[in-house]
Design an enzyme around this catalytic site. Structure first.
Site, PDB file in Angstrom:
ATOM      1  N   GLY A  60       0.807  -1.218   0.000  1.00 10.53           N
ATOM      2  CA  GLY A  60       0.000   0.000   0.000  1.00 10.53           C
ATOM      3  C   GLY A  60       0.839   1.266   0.000  1.00 10.53           C
ATOM      4  O   GLY A  60       1.834   1.365   0.703  1.00 10.53           O
ATOM      5  N   ILE A  85       1.787  -4.901  10.466  1.00 10.99           N
ATOM      6  CA  ILE A  85       2.778  -4.020   9.843  1.00 10.99           C
ATOM      7  C   ILE A  85       2.322  -2.569   9.950  1.00 10.99           C
ATOM      8  O   ILE A  85       3.129  -1.683  10.267  1.00 10.99           O
ATOM      9  CB  ILE A  85       2.977  -4.390   8.347  1.00 10.99           C
ATOM     10  CG1 ILE A  85       3.227  -5.889   8.161  1.00 10.99           C
ATOM     11  CG2 ILE A  85       4.095  -3.547   7.740  1.00 10.99           C
ATOM     12  CD1 ILE A  85       4.426  -6.459   8.842  1.00 10.99           C
ATOM     13  N   CYS A 144      -7.670  -2.309   5.781  1.00  6.04           N
ATOM     14  CA  CYS A 144      -6.556  -2.789   6.594  1.00  6.04           C
ATOM     15  C   CYS A 144      -6.929  -2.676   8.062  1.00  6.04           C
ATOM     16  O   CYS A 144      -7.262  -1.594   8.540  1.00  6.04           O
ATOM     17  CB  CYS A 144      -5.277  -1.994   6.340  1.00  6.04           C
ATOM     18  SG  CYS A 144      -3.941  -2.558   7.398  1.00  6.04           S
ATOM     19  N   LYS A 179     -10.792  -3.090  -2.213  1.00  8.16           N
ATOM     20  CA  LYS A 179     -10.514  -4.271  -1.390  1.00  8.16           C
ATOM     21  C   LYS A 179     -11.374  -4.248  -0.142  1.00  8.16           C
ATOM     22  O   LYS A 179     -11.322  -3.310   0.646  1.00  8.16           O
ATOM     23  CB  LYS A 179      -9.023  -4.301  -1.025  1.00  8.16           C
ATOM     24  CG  LYS A 179      -8.575  -5.580  -0.316  1.00  8.16           C
ATOM     25  CD  LYS A 179      -7.053  -5.667  -0.310  1.00  8.16           C
ATOM     26  CE  LYS A 179      -6.551  -6.957   0.300  1.00  8.16           C
ATOM     27  NZ  LYS A 179      -5.070  -7.072   0.162  1.00  8.16           N
TER      28      LYS A 179
END
Lengths: 324, 257
Positions: A60, A85, A144, A179
């Site tokens: 990303g 992460i 995310c 997504k």
């Protein structure tokens, strides 16, 4: 079913049984390296022929550099992997200067995953990428679980998801993937909102939020406490969401979640995915995506399909269940 | 040359200390390996296990020495001679060759010791008189490779937390004394992060210090950004990757507080 008008013409992409067309995104095969697991491309080049992959979805990219989360950032779980992460990345300018040139000459298709803390930031990243050649699609990451603002915040209700999609759609004609998160009660509602807002393709699913405890330290194992679960542990969750979403929307869906074998890929295809993203297994088996591509034609034939496109959605109600 | 996916046959397996196993193998691609680099070894489970080379020979002979800490290393410790290991190797940035004009001190704690033995094995010839080795462990049984260092002609200074062998305490005592008498010296250190942070605080301004770092690792090749350690200065993102920027860093590259 709603999706068929868009999916059927893909059969005419050519003689190649693995070739797929997702809206305006044409790939030689349906195997895409999943964002976040494949860096910006060169990291795995000693082990994988990038040109063989359907596409590479890069880590990303945000407008400004993001620091990511404190380590430890990974923790192995049964049949899976937790990561936190936190979307560390050097920002879109550095990406365009240092990473895109490699990708352009790597002979693969490039999907740039974009992230933002505000709707405007997403749009500005997409805008900046408009000036660059060699990008085949954008993947808007609204899912995310490892960052509070941006990331998953936009993926958790249909209105915010649509806002981000519309803002990016307004600045690019490139194929636009959105997504989706599994960490919602109604992924179909979000998928429909995103499709109406102009997405060309959906990808599902991002990681499933979870945590682990380090018994040695009696503390949360991850520096960020919670993380995103990936790997075979989440495959059933992913299959269910792909199955539901692909029937509910009129645009192609890219399946993601625990794919390790060609059989896994075929499961996602017949559940309704038009392509797949493969991630966590690469850490253990860097060549696995290539092995899947090599194994897929025979597997399709064994199940009576002449092409990937023929398999898409074969498990939906009302379908005969195979290409026989 | 660079890293490759390798299959190697275990030529020898040795239980070197309680819960510490060393596996020997060879492959032509490992001729290129540098001390401080590692092999990412497939075991059971989702992730490989990164283990530094304990030995590197000129014809591609190599070994890894590890402690059993979990499911993956327990599986690895069960492997026997003749079985095949699946490696990505050699990975990461190792130690630089030592400056032949400077006194050289190798300081290792626990499973940080093996890569330092590999370094002395590769570069030690003719430097024995310049080299000092300090090995630390919790207890006598966990002092690794002391006889191997002796076989290279260097008598190690040993410290144990419980005083069961050598000097009671940590490697910091002997290292502090060494740096007082060798302020321009070069130190190669490897061990737990708190030990390395303490060593970095002892560094003499004129000396050189290289640190072999560890961190929970994912891909091992620089792609996933899991195994980061804090970078010195104003870098943004403020991290270095242990797997690919390291595992060996000059002390000035890191922020170790």
């Amino acid at each position: 079913m709603a999706g068929q008008a868009d999916l059927t013409p893909a059969g005419s992409v050519g003689e190649e049984p693995l070739a797929v067309r997702l809206g305006g995104l044409c790939l030689p095969n349906p195997i895409i390296a999943a964002s976040g697991t494949f860096g910006f491309g060169p990291e795995y080049a000693p082990f994988v022929r990038l040109s063989r992959l359907g596409a590479v979805a890069v880590k990303g990219v945000s407008l400004d550099p993001w620091p990511g989360n404190p380590p430890p950032r990974v923790w192995e779980t049964p049949a899976g992997l937790l990561n936190s992460i936190g979307l560390q990345n050097p920002g879109v300018e550095v990406f365009c200067r240092d990473d895109l040139p490699f990708l352009r000459q790597a002979g693969t298709r490039v999907v740039v995953n974009i992230i933002g803390k505000t709707v405007e930031e997403y749009a500005r990243v997409a805008e900046r990428l408009e000036r660059e050649a060699g990008i085949d699609a954008l993947e808007v990451n609204i899912s995310c679980p490892n960052v509070k603002e941006g990331g998953i915040a936009f993926g958790q209700d249909p209105e915010h998801a649509a806002l981000v999609t519309r803002a990016v759609r307004a600045v690019t004609d490139r194929p636009l993937i959105v997504k989706l998160s599994p960490n919602v009660s109604d992924p179909v509602a979000i998928a429909q909102a995103v499709a109406e807002a102009g997405a060309d393709i959906l990808s599902a699913i991002n990681t499933v939020v979870g945590m682990a405890i380090d018994l040695e330290r009696l503390r949360p194992a991850l520096g960020a406490v919670t993380g995103g679960l990936s790997g075979p542990a989440i495959k059933p969750i992913a299959l269910r969401i792909v199955y539901e979403v692909s029937q509910a929307v009129g645009i192609p869906v890219i399946g993601i979640g625990g794919i390790e074998t060609a059989e896994d890929v075929l499961e996602f295809l017949v559940a309704g995915a038009s392509a797949v993203m493969v991630g966590t297994v690469t850490f253990r088996h860097p060549r696995r995506m290539e092995e899947i591509i090599e194994a897929l034609p025979a597997l399709l034939r064994r199940h009576g399909f002449r092409s990937v496109n023929e398999a898409v959605g074969a498990a939906w109600p009302g379908r005969s269940g195979g290409g026989r | 040359m660079g890293p490759k996916a390798l299959e190697v046959v275990i030529a020898r397996r040795e239980l070197v200390a309680p819960e510490h196993v060393e596996l020997y193998f060879s492959h032509p691609a490992l001729k290129e390996a540098v001390p401080g680099q590692f092999a990412h070894i497939a075991t059971v489970g989702t992730l490989r296990r990164p283990i530094s080379f304990s030995r590197i020979g000129e014809a591609g002979e190599a070994a890894v020495l590890f402690r059993v800490v979990g499911r993956g290393t327990a599986w690895l410790a069960e492997r026997r001679e003749g079985e095949v290991l699946d490696l990505l190797a050699p990975l990461g940035r190792g130690y630089p060759p030592p400056d032949p004009g400077r006194p050289w001190c190798l300081v290792g704690g626990g499973v940080g010791i093996p890569p330092l033995y590999a370094a002395l094995g590769k570069w030690g010839r003719g430097m024995q008189s310049m080299a000092t080795v300090i090995l630390g462990a919790r207890t006598a049984a966990a002092v690794l490779m002391a006889d191997d260092f002796r076989a290279l002609g260097v008598e190690p200074t040993i410290t144990t937390d419980d005083g069961s062998l050598g000097e009671r305490g940590t490697v910091l005592g002997p290292l502090r004394r060494w740096w007082q008498t060798h302020p321009e010296g070069q130190v190669y250190a490897c061990g737990p992060t708190p030990m390395l942070a303490a060593i970095a605080r002892l560094k003499s301004p004129g000396g050189r210090l290289y640190l072999g770092m560890e961190q929970r690792m994912g891909c091992g090749v620089g792609a996933c950004l899991a195994c980061v350690v804090p970078a010195a200065g104003a870098a943004m993102p403020p991290w270095r990757r242990v797997c690919s920027d390291g595992p060996v860093f000059a002390a000035e590259e890191l922020r170790l507080d």
